[in-house]
Enzyme design. Structure first.
Site, PDB file in Angstrom:
ATOM      1  N   GLY A 333      -2.909   0.970  -7.830  1.00 21.42           N
ATOM      2  CA  GLY A 333      -3.219  -0.314  -8.440  1.00 21.42           C
ATOM      3  C   GLY A 333      -3.468  -1.375  -7.381  1.00 21.42           C
ATOM      4  O   GLY A 333      -3.996  -1.101  -6.287  1.00 21.42           O
ATOM      5  N   SER A 334      -3.060  -2.599  -7.680  1.00 22.99           N
ATOM      6  CA  SER A 334      -3.370  -3.732  -6.800  1.00 22.99           C
ATOM      7  C   SER A 334      -2.596  -3.739  -5.492  1.00 22.99           C
ATOM      8  O   SER A 334      -2.875  -4.568  -4.615  1.00 22.99           O
ATOM      9  CB  SER A 334      -3.116  -5.047  -7.548  1.00 22.99           C
ATOM     10  OG  SER A 334      -4.030  -5.188  -8.622  1.00 22.99           O
ATOM     11  N   THR A 335      -1.631  -2.827  -5.317  1.00 22.45           N
ATOM     12  CA  THR A 335      -0.926  -2.782  -4.030  1.00 22.45           C
ATOM     13  C   THR A 335      -1.853  -2.351  -2.899  1.00 22.45           C
ATOM     14  O   THR A 335      -1.520  -2.529  -1.722  1.00 22.45           O
ATOM     15  CB  THR A 335       0.272  -1.812  -4.090  1.00 22.45           C
ATOM     16  OG1 THR A 335      -0.190  -0.490  -4.422  1.00 22.45           O
ATOM     17  CG2 THR A 335       1.289  -2.263  -5.126  1.00 22.45           C
TER      18      THR A 335
END
Length: 637
Positions: A333-335
């Site tokens: 995801g956005s990590t």
């Protein structure tokens, strides 16, 4: 009366017995006597020769055989090494207890014998099942345990053929179970492994061996050296006296880098939720916490797990036996965004001050499909700092569309994505860091621009393990220097008392400029201060840095995400972080399976870990899953 007269000078016509020849018979007798005598001499000569051969040339061989009949060599199993955490708290130890064993080859009727023993010592159904299974796996002349860990009263009632054995104990039960692992009985696969080590003799008399976790990875350190006793036995095989004894050498003691109190706090913070957590000391690579939820009780495996408990563990939909930090691969995801931003700075695709306009979506030229941002209407003008702090998807859609996937693959692999971190236990997965070559080999297909767009927000083919995520954020915290994470901190040699420290292993340094790294670190500080995880970090007495992430499990096809969605179809929640921001002492990756938004499910767990490790505050009880708001305001995570 008529008489017959013969002429003496003429031969008689009437035949009669021949006259005996004594001389000739004597000659025959002497010949036979000589032959018999010669045979006797030859026979005695053969016996004498054999006697000389045995006494002079085979004396040592037959003396050894005689001694082996008189003397039995009995192996003495060494005490397995103790396992402690970094503060000396015991995590695994051995203790002695009595067992009731039966040698099937010496028993005429096995069932009747067991029934008779059951009148003296309690033998439960599970004991009989385990014994039957061991009987099928072992040779019938081996001594097999029927009952283990007899009480003093049971030993007193059954004082014959008693045997004291060493048992393994894990005092914390499920806590850190995937770290310590467990030991269990040696099987054929283990025998092959022992033969490959060329340590067959050292495992004589040993029934147990490490199966998973540190118990497996450091088996040769923990096992020790087998001792021996020369015992004189009688014709019935019973020991008469001990002739000599070589004592065993206990296994080496391991001090783990783990902080068991931090581990307990982490598992408490998870509650009943599934997931993983890995905490690393950036400057050393020490693994401070290693959580896989749910766990299991390793004590169940020591004597051989019973069918009921095995079925519960093996068939549970929660997969408690799965080592999630090592073998769970999830979309990040956005990590992934801070790492893509650093790649863009390094390659010159973006500067820190350069802005893009986010209308709430991104559209490939000539295509009808829109890649949506999670904030309706978009974030407006966004620079690199803001793209990380508010987690703007559109910024990274555009960046991914302008960047070759193979360049992205080459840069991100420096953080251990798509490769093993080198952690000192077995079973680590590579995860997936996609490239053109990877897709061609895996799917026999070429790479498309749409693949890059999805990969730009940590979806698509990307799949990272929690230990890879923790290693990556630890590298950022350690100013771009990568150290191999390790669970074992030092090994104490019990024989001579020396302690061998696990040396720091700088595996590589990032090929980035310090000023570029400073831009990313500044943005990571902004996330808990004013960005997507700000609510979870209100009122902290320290400054931390982090990044939220939400990875899709199931496509809703335009539907709004809500609590009505089946729990196992909800998104996974990520949070990667380190603290304090100026001098990092702990870097952490938290994954909550099907937890929803990273800011709501994963960030509070990271906050609890920082509060405990830095301030000594015990974690609060976790929120009940499914309660509270299901969608954060103004954030894509």
């Amino acid at each position: 009366m008529r008489r017959l007269f013969t002429n003496r000078n003429r031969p008689s016509t009437i035949s009669g017995p021949e006259l005996r020849d004594p001389q000739r018979e004597l000659l025959h007798f002497r010949r036979r006597l000589l032959i018999a005598g010669a045979m006797v001499i030859v026979a005695f000569g053969g016996l004498l020769g054999r006697f000389v051969y045995l006494q002079l040339f085979q004396h040592r061989h037959y003396q050894t055989l005689a001694e082996s009949n008189r003397i039995a060599i009995v192996p003495i199993v060494p005490n397995r090494g103790v396992m402690t955490d970094r503060n000396g708290v015991v995590l695994a130890q051995s203790y002695s207890a009595y067992t009731l064993e039966v040698t099937p080859s010496r028993v005429k009727n096995l069932d009747e014998t067991i029934d008779g023993l059951a009148t003296l010592v309690e033998v439960q159904a599970r004991d009989r099942k385990r014994f039957k299974r061991l009987l099928e796996e072992s040779k019938n002349f081996e001594s097999l345990p029927l009952r283990t860990r007899l009480s003093d009263e049971e030993v007193a009632r059954f004082a014959v053929n008693r045997y004291r054995r060493l048992f393994r104990q894990y005092p914390f039960g499920e806590v850190a179970s995937h770290v310590t692992g467990y030991i269990s009985r040696i099987n054929d696969k283990d025998v092959e492994r022992i033969d490959a080590w060329d340590e067959t003799a050292n495992y004589k008399g040993s029934d147990y061996i490490g199966k998973v976790g540190v118990e497996l990875a450091y088996e040769r350190d923990l096992h020790g050296t087998t001792g021996w006793e020369e015992v004189e036995v009688d014709a019935g095989g019973r020991a008469v006296r001990t002739l000599s004894r070589t004592p065993p050498v206990s296994g080496n003691n391991l001090k783990l880098a783990l902080d068991i109190r931090l581990q307990q706090a982490a598992e408490q913070a998870f509650g009943d939720r599934r997931g993983a957590l890995v905490a690393i000391e950036p400057a050393t690579g020490d693994v401070l916490a290693f959580v896989s939820k749910p766990g299991f009780d390793p004590n169940l495996f020591v004597d051989g797990i019973d069918p009921t408990n095995w079925e519960l563990l093996n068939e549970s939909p929660d997969k408690p036996l799965l080592n999630r930090p090592l073998r769970g691969a999830y979309p990040p995801g956005s990590t992934i965004k801070p790492f893509l931003a650093l790649a863009a700075l390094t390659s010159g695709k973006r500067t820190a001050a350069q802005t893009i306009f986010d209308p709430g979506f991104y559209q490939i030229a000539g295509a009808a499909h829109r890649f949506r941002d999670d904030k309706p209407g978009g974030h407006g003008y966004v620079d690199m700092f803001k793209s990380i702090v508010v987690s703007c998807d559109t910024y990274y859609y555009m960046l991914a569309g302008e960047t070759d996937i193979d360049d992205t693959h080459a840069f991100l692999s420096q953080f251990s994505f798509g490769r093993k971190t080198g952690i000192d236990v077995e079973g680590e997965l590579l995860g997936v860091l996609p490239s053109r070559a990877w897709k061609r080999e895996r799917f026999k297909d070429k790479w498309y621009l749409g693949d890059s767009i999805s990969a730009g927000i940590g979806q698509g083919y990307n799949a990272f393990t929690p230990v890879q995520q923790a290693q990556a954020i630890a590298i950022i915290a350690n100013d771009g220097v990568a150290l191999a994470p390790h669970l074992v901190k030092s090994i104490e040699n019990v024989k001579d008392g020396t302690v061998r420290q696990i040396a720091l292993q700088p595996t590589r340094a990032l090929h980035v400029k310090p000023e570029h790294l400073a831009v990313i670190k500044n943005a990571l500080v902004g996330v808990p201060r004013e960005g997507t995880s700000a609510q979870a970090f209100v009122g902290t007495k320290y400054v931390s840095a982090g990044k939220t992430g939400t990875s899709q499990v199931y496509s809703l096809k335009g539907e709004k995400y809500s609590k009505q969605v089946d729990e196992r179809l909800r998104d996974h929640a990520w949070y990667i972080a380190y603290a304090p921001a100026d001098q990092p002492r702990i870097a952490i990756a938290v994954l909550v399976e099907n937890g929803g938004f990273g800011a709501q499910a994963a960030a509070p767990i990271a906050r609890a870990m920082f509060d405990y490790y830095l301030l000594g505050q015990k974690p609060r009880a976790p929120a009940v899953p499914g309660t509270g708001p299901q969608e954060p305001e103004d954030e894509s995570d």
